[in-house]
Design a protein around this motif. Structure first.
Motif, PDB file in Angstrom:
ATOM      1  N   MET A 142      -5.546 102.529 -67.797  1.00 19.06           N
ATOM      2  CA  MET A 142      -5.645 103.634 -66.838  1.00 19.06           C
ATOM      3  C   MET A 142      -6.661 103.298 -65.740  1.00 19.06           C
ATOM      4  N   ALA A 143      -6.329 103.678 -64.527  1.00 25.91           N
ATOM      5  CA  ALA A 143      -7.223 103.425 -63.403  1.00 25.91           C
ATOM      6  C   ALA A 143      -8.431 104.350 -63.464  1.00 25.91           C
ATOM      7  N   THR A 144      -9.569 103.856 -63.074  1.00 27.67           N
ATOM      8  CA  THR A 144     -10.776 104.663 -63.047  1.00 27.67           C
ATOM      9  C   THR A 144     -10.850 105.444 -61.736  1.00 27.67           C
ATOM     10  N   GLU A 145     -11.696 106.462 -61.741  1.00 29.92           N
ATOM     11  CA  GLU A 145     -11.884 107.233 -60.513  1.00 29.92           C
ATOM     12  C   GLU A 145     -12.478 106.368 -59.411  1.00 29.92           C
ATOM     13  N   LYS A 146     -13.289 105.391 -59.804  1.00 34.59           N
ATOM     14  CA  LYS A 146     -13.875 104.479 -58.814  1.00 34.59           C
ATOM     15  C   LYS A 146     -12.791 103.647 -58.140  1.00 34.59           C
ATOM     16  N   SER A 147     -11.833 103.170 -58.936  1.00 33.91           N
ATOM     17  CA  SER A 147     -10.725 102.385 -58.375  1.00 33.91           C
ATOM     18  C   SER A 147      -9.874 103.250 -57.448  1.00 33.91           C
ATOM     19  N   LYS A 148      -9.608 104.493 -57.859  1.00 33.70           N
ATOM     20  CA  LYS A 148      -8.813 105.392 -57.026  1.00 33.70           C
ATOM     21  C   LYS A 148      -9.509 105.676 -55.698  1.00 33.70           C
ATOM     22  N   ALA A 149     -10.826 105.854 -55.754  1.00 34.96           N
ATOM     23  CA  ALA A 149     -11.572 106.112 -54.519  1.00 34.96           C
ATOM     24  C   ALA A 149     -11.480 104.913 -53.576  1.00 34.96           C
ATOM     25  N   LYS A 150     -11.553 103.696 -54.145  1.00 39.76           N
ATOM     26  CA  LYS A 150     -11.424 102.494 -53.322  1.00 39.76           C
ATOM     27  C   LYS A 150     -10.044 102.419 -52.670  1.00 39.76           C
ATOM     28  N   ILE A 151      -9.024 102.784 -53.431  1.00 37.27           N
ATOM     29  CA  ILE A 151      -7.654 102.723 -52.920  1.00 37.27           C
ATOM     30  C   ILE A 151      -7.450 103.725 -51.793  1.00 37.27           C
ATOM     31  N   VAL A 152      -7.916 104.946 -51.988  1.00 41.97           N
ATOM     32  CA  VAL A 152      -7.767 105.973 -50.947  1.00 41.97           C
ATOM     33  C   VAL A 152      -8.509 105.555 -49.682  1.00 41.97           C
ATOM     34  N   ASP A 153      -9.728 105.055 -49.833  1.00 45.11           N
ATOM     35  CA  ASP A 153     -10.499 104.617 -48.667  1.00 45.11           C
ATOM     36  C   ASP A 153      -9.812 103.450 -47.958  1.00 45.11           C
TER      37      ASP A 153
ATOM     38  N   PHE B 233      -5.351 112.119 -51.385  1.00 43.53           N
ATOM     39  CA  PHE B 233      -6.318 112.408 -50.321  1.00 43.53           C
ATOM     40  C   PHE B 233      -6.249 113.871 -49.909  1.00 43.53           C
ATOM     41  N   ILE B 234      -5.041 114.409 -49.769  1.00 45.39           N
ATOM     42  CA  ILE B 234      -4.883 115.815 -49.403  1.00 45.39           C
ATOM     43  C   ILE B 234      -5.478 116.715 -50.473  1.00 45.39           C
ATOM     44  N   ARG B 235      -5.277 116.364 -51.733  1.00 46.83           N
ATOM     45  CA  ARG B 235      -5.874 117.150 -52.824  1.00 46.83           C
ATOM     46  C   ARG B 235      -7.398 117.140 -52.731  1.00 46.83           C
ATOM     47  N   GLN B 236      -7.959 115.993 -52.372  1.00 49.66           N
ATOM     48  CA  GLN B 236      -9.410 115.911 -52.233  1.00 49.66           C
ATOM     49  C   GLN B 236      -9.907 116.821 -51.114  1.00 49.66           C
ATOM     50  N   VAL B 237      -9.173 116.843 -50.010  1.00 54.96           N
ATOM     51  CA  VAL B 237      -9.538 117.735 -48.902  1.00 54.96           C
ATOM     52  C   VAL B 237      -9.429 119.190 -49.344  1.00 54.96           C
ATOM     53  N   ASP B 238      -8.344 119.522 -50.048  1.00 56.38           N
ATOM     54  CA  ASP B 238      -8.165 120.889 -50.549  1.00 56.38           C
ATOM     55  C   ASP B 238      -9.347 121.304 -51.421  1.00 56.38           C
ATOM     56  N   SER B 239      -9.714 120.434 -52.350  1.00 54.50           N
ATOM     57  CA  SER B 239     -10.802 120.754 -53.276  1.00 54.50           C
ATOM     58  C   SER B 239     -12.121 120.947 -52.536  1.00 54.50           C
ATOM     59  N   ALA B 240     -12.384 120.068 -51.568  1.00 51.79           N
ATOM     60  CA  ALA B 240     -13.632 120.179 -50.805  1.00 51.79           C
ATOM     61  C   ALA B 240     -13.679 121.485 -50.024  1.00 51.79           C
TER      62      ALA B 240
END
Length: 219
Positions: free
Chosen positions: A1-12, A56-63
């Motif tokens: 499973m991908a880590t949150e750190k890996s997902k953040a790198k991918i989105v960026d 990314f959109i979900r992250q914006v929604d949450s923020a």
């Protein structure tokens, strides 16, 4: 499973590439290389570019929602929507170039525009909920799609607005909300008429007589 750190790198990485080139010009290998990951690691994190964009959109929604207090009786729904929309644009401001390339790509590709609409509908449900507006039933579905269409008219103005105070954008949001308010009242009335007609038809619909039970044949 991908880590949150890996997902953040991918989105960026994806947003960085999207700020430089059109959506169609970005390959999965480009995203993995920019993120410093293998294609296998990218695959374990996301199904593709649209999945990265949806995250990314979900992250914006949450923020936006986390920074917004619960609806109060003193605030109108229109004022609350205004604040939510402006907060969204503030959170998206660092990625304005990426949003510009995404909008241009969607205008050229109707299929992609439909996919983006589906992602936007999920986001719109939470934005409307944040303003205390129901998204249930026929009326809710109309409001949700209306919010997406309203945002589609606001974003081009925001992309061209160089004023630090975003005066043109705020004026566009205010006009769009006024138009949406009028449209919503009309939609609510139309939906109410359809519901009343449906109830009348249901009351006058002839009921089917129950079929008599047949006797079992004698052995």
């Amino acid at each position: 499973m991908a880590t949150e750190k890996s997902k953040a790198k991918i989105v960026d990485a994806f947003l960085g590439l999207l700020s430089e080139k059109p959506y169609a010009g970005i390959g999965l290998g480009d995203i993995a290389a920019r993120a410093g990951l293998t294609l296998g690691e990218l695959r374990s994190a996301y199904d593709g570019k649209l999945a990265i964009l949806a995250d990314f959109i979900r992250q914006v929604d949450s923020a936006v929602l986390d920074s917004t207090e619960a609806p109060s009786a003193e605030e109108s729904r229109r004022d609350r929507l205004f604040d939510l929309i402006m907060k969204r644009l503030d959170h998206m401001a660092p990625h304005r170039a990426a949003v510009r390339h995404l909008a241009e790509s969607a205008r050229r590709d109707p299929g992609m525009a439909l996919c983006l609409n589906r992602i936007a509908l999920d986001s719109a449900r939470f934005m409307l909920a944040g303003a205390g507006i129901s998204t249930d039933g026929l009326r809710g579905a109309a409001r949700t799609q209306g919010f997406v269409l309203m945002a589609a008219r606001i974003v081009p103005v925001w992309l061209q607005d160089e004023d630090p105070d975003l005066s043109k954008t705020m004026a566009a949001v205010d006009r769009a909300l006024e138009h949406a308010e009028t449209w919503s009242h009309r939609t609510d009335r139309a939906a109410g008429i359809l519901c009343r007609v449906g109830r009348k038809l249901d009351r006058h619909r002839p009921k089917r007589a129950a079929k008599p039970e047949t006797e079992a044949p004698a052995a």
